[in-house]
Design a protein around this motif. Structure first.
Motif, PDB file in Angstrom:
ATOM      1  N   UNK A  29       6.025 -12.945   7.020  1.00  0.00           N
ATOM      2  CA  UNK A  29       5.488 -13.760   5.933  1.00  0.00           C
ATOM      3  C   UNK A  29       5.304 -15.192   6.436  1.00  0.00           C
ATOM      4  N   UNK A  30       4.742 -16.052   5.575  1.00  0.00           N
ATOM      5  CA  UNK A  30       4.478 -17.418   6.036  1.00  0.00           C
ATOM      6  C   UNK A  30       5.752 -18.199   6.321  1.00  0.00           C
ATOM      7  N   UNK A  31       6.905 -17.741   5.786  1.00  0.00           N
ATOM      8  CA  UNK A  31       8.166 -18.432   6.064  1.00  0.00           C
ATOM      9  C   UNK A  31       8.843 -17.932   7.342  1.00  0.00           C
ATOM     10  N   UNK A  32       8.196 -16.997   8.048  1.00  0.00           N
ATOM     11  CA  UNK A  32       8.724 -16.511   9.309  1.00  0.00           C
ATOM     12  C   UNK A  32       9.603 -15.282   9.222  1.00  0.00           C
ATOM     13  N   UNK A  33       9.951 -14.864   8.001  1.00  0.00           N
ATOM     14  CA  UNK A  33      10.796 -13.679   7.872  1.00  0.00           C
ATOM     15  C   UNK A  33       9.953 -12.407   7.972  1.00  0.00           C
ATOM     16  N   UNK A  34      10.550 -11.300   8.439  1.00  0.00           N
ATOM     17  CA  UNK A  34       9.792 -10.044   8.537  1.00  0.00           C
ATOM     18  C   UNK A  34       9.193  -9.639   7.194  1.00  0.00           C
ATOM     19  N   UNK A  35       7.994  -9.081   7.233  1.00  0.00           N
ATOM     20  CA  UNK A  35       7.296  -8.694   6.001  1.00  0.00           C
ATOM     21  C   UNK A  35       6.335  -7.549   6.287  1.00  0.00           C
ATOM     22  N   UNK A  36       6.099  -6.732   5.253  1.00  0.00           N
ATOM     23  CA  UNK A  36       5.181  -5.594   5.349  1.00  0.00           C
ATOM     24  C   UNK A  36       3.776  -5.929   4.866  1.00  0.00           C
ATOM     25  N   UNK A  37       3.512  -7.192   4.475  1.00  0.00           N
ATOM     26  CA  UNK A  37       2.260  -7.475   3.762  1.00  0.00           C
ATOM     27  C   UNK A  37       1.019  -7.028   4.537  1.00  0.00           C
ATOM     28  N   UNK A  38       0.958  -7.350   5.819  1.00  0.00           N
ATOM     29  CA  UNK A  38      -0.251  -7.020   6.574  1.00  0.00           C
ATOM     30  C   UNK A  38      -0.306  -5.526   6.906  1.00  0.00           C
ATOM     31  N   UNK A  39       0.842  -4.917   7.147  1.00  0.00           N
ATOM     32  CA  UNK A  39       0.852  -3.464   7.357  1.00  0.00           C
ATOM     33  C   UNK A  39       0.488  -2.717   6.080  1.00  0.00           C
ATOM     34  N   UNK A  40       0.903  -3.228   4.930  1.00  0.00           N
ATOM     35  CA  UNK A  40       0.484  -2.605   3.665  1.00  0.00           C
ATOM     36  C   UNK A  40      -1.034  -2.613   3.548  1.00  0.00           C
ATOM     37  N   UNK A  41      -1.642  -3.741   3.892  1.00  0.00           N
ATOM     38  CA  UNK A  41      -3.109  -3.822   3.844  1.00  0.00           C
ATOM     39  C   UNK A  41      -3.736  -2.838   4.819  1.00  0.00           C
ATOM     40  N   UNK A  42      -3.208  -2.798   6.041  1.00  0.00           N
ATOM     41  CA  UNK A  42      -3.759  -1.882   7.045  1.00  0.00           C
ATOM     42  C   UNK A  42      -3.725  -0.437   6.558  1.00  0.00           C
ATOM     43  N   UNK A  43      -2.595  -0.010   6.037  1.00  0.00           N
ATOM     44  CA  UNK A  43      -2.461   1.384   5.589  1.00  0.00           C
ATOM     45  C   UNK A  43      -3.416   1.686   4.435  1.00  0.00           C
ATOM     46  N   UNK A  44      -3.510   0.771   3.471  1.00  0.00           N
ATOM     47  CA  UNK A  44      -4.287   1.086   2.279  1.00  0.00           C
ATOM     48  C   UNK A  44      -5.781   0.879   2.481  1.00  0.00           C
ATOM     49  N   UNK A  45      -6.179  -0.047   3.343  1.00  0.00           N
ATOM     50  CA  UNK A  45      -7.593  -0.138   3.713  1.00  0.00           C
ATOM     51  C   UNK A  45      -8.005   1.131   4.461  1.00  0.00           C
ATOM     52  N   UNK A  46      -7.158   1.611   5.360  1.00  0.00           N
ATOM     53  CA  UNK A  46      -7.450   2.861   6.071  1.00  0.00           C
ATOM     54  C   UNK A  46      -7.612   4.019   5.096  1.00  0.00           C
ATOM     55  N   UNK A  47      -6.727   4.093   4.113  1.00  0.00           N
ATOM     56  CA  UNK A  47      -6.826   5.138   3.091  1.00  0.00           C
ATOM     57  C   UNK A  47      -8.177   5.073   2.382  1.00  0.00           C
TER      58      UNK A  47
END
Length: 250
Positions: free
Chosen positions: A48-66
């Motif tokens: 995330x923008x604060x530097x902590x691990x986050x799924x936000x971009x992977x969530x987009x990747x998976x659902x755009x692929x779907x």
């Protein structure tokens, strides 16, 4: 009615029901014009923008692929790249170049690339490096050339990609102007705002041009509602021949 007459009728009704369910709602298009398109979907960071691990971009990747699969892109012709540690291939410009080159050799009708990551005025973060606009232009020129192409870049300052990627056969969508940030990369967000809008308006669009315009409206409304300033102003650029050569899907 006799059992002998009833059974054939039941079979016919069952067949009609299967056909209806298959082609209603959000179908996988059996004869989609995108079956022989090459696609790459990239989540370029896992923080995330604060530097902590986050799924936000992977969530987009998976659902755009779907949604690409639902649109009729062949699963074997969609490559995915993630920056999460241990992912294969690793998130690098060379991995994207090699993957697009390989897929485009067998899927020769067109190309689509979708990036979701953090960005700067120099380009978009892919793994540990910035992918610059001219570097992405070279990747597309080499693998896709004159084929119809769609490029979506979801990141802050992603409008910087438009001048370098302009071509008569391309349609470009970016999450922000070249001098503006985009929003929604916080620890509690499921997707960046722009990706959320793309995913939400996709069922109501019939082409990538309409998808881009509706995403612009959706992002503007959400930013206004949540008092985000200055507005990101997603960009849509359509090459002179792009709307003629990039198919509608209904």
């Amino acid at each position: 009615m006799s059992r002998a007459l009833l059974l054939p009728r039941m079979y016919r009704l069952a067949f009609i029901a299967i056909v209806f369910l298959t082609f209603s709602g959000n179908p996988v298009f059996a004869s989609s014009p995108y079956q022989k398109w090459a696609a790459i979907v990239v989540s370029g960071d896992w923080h995330a923008h604060d530097g902590r691990p986050s799924e936000i971009f992977d969530n987009s990747r998976r659902d755009v692929t779907r949604d690409l699969e639902t649109l009729g892109f062949a699963r074997d012709n969609i490559g995915q790249v993630s920056a999460r540690p241990g992912s294969r291939p690793p998130a690098t410009a060379s991995a994207i170049r090699n993957m697009l080159s390989e897929i485009s050799r067998r899927a020769r009708s067109g190309c689509l690339v979708y990036f979701s990551s953090h960005g700067s005025q120099d380009g978009i973060l892919v793994g540990n490096s910035i992918l610059e606009p001219r570097a992405l232009a070279r990747i597309l020129d080499t693998s896709c050339g004159e084929r119809p192409s769609v490029v979506v870049v979801s990141a802050c300052f992603s409008g910087v990609f438009v001048p370098a990627l302009k071509a008569h056969n391309r349609l470009l969508i970016t999450a922000a102007r070249r001098d503006r940030t985009s929003f929604g990369c916080g620890q509690t967000d499921r997707y960046p705002y722009f990706d959320q809008c793309v995913l939400s308006v996709w069922p109501h669009a019939d082409s990538f041009a309409v998808l881009g315009r509706r995403a612009q409206i959706c992002v503007a409304a959400r930013e206004k509602r949540e008092h985000m300033n200055p507005p990101s102003q997603p960009q849509l650029w359509i090459g002179a021949d792009a709307e003629k050569v990039i198919p509608k899907w209904r």
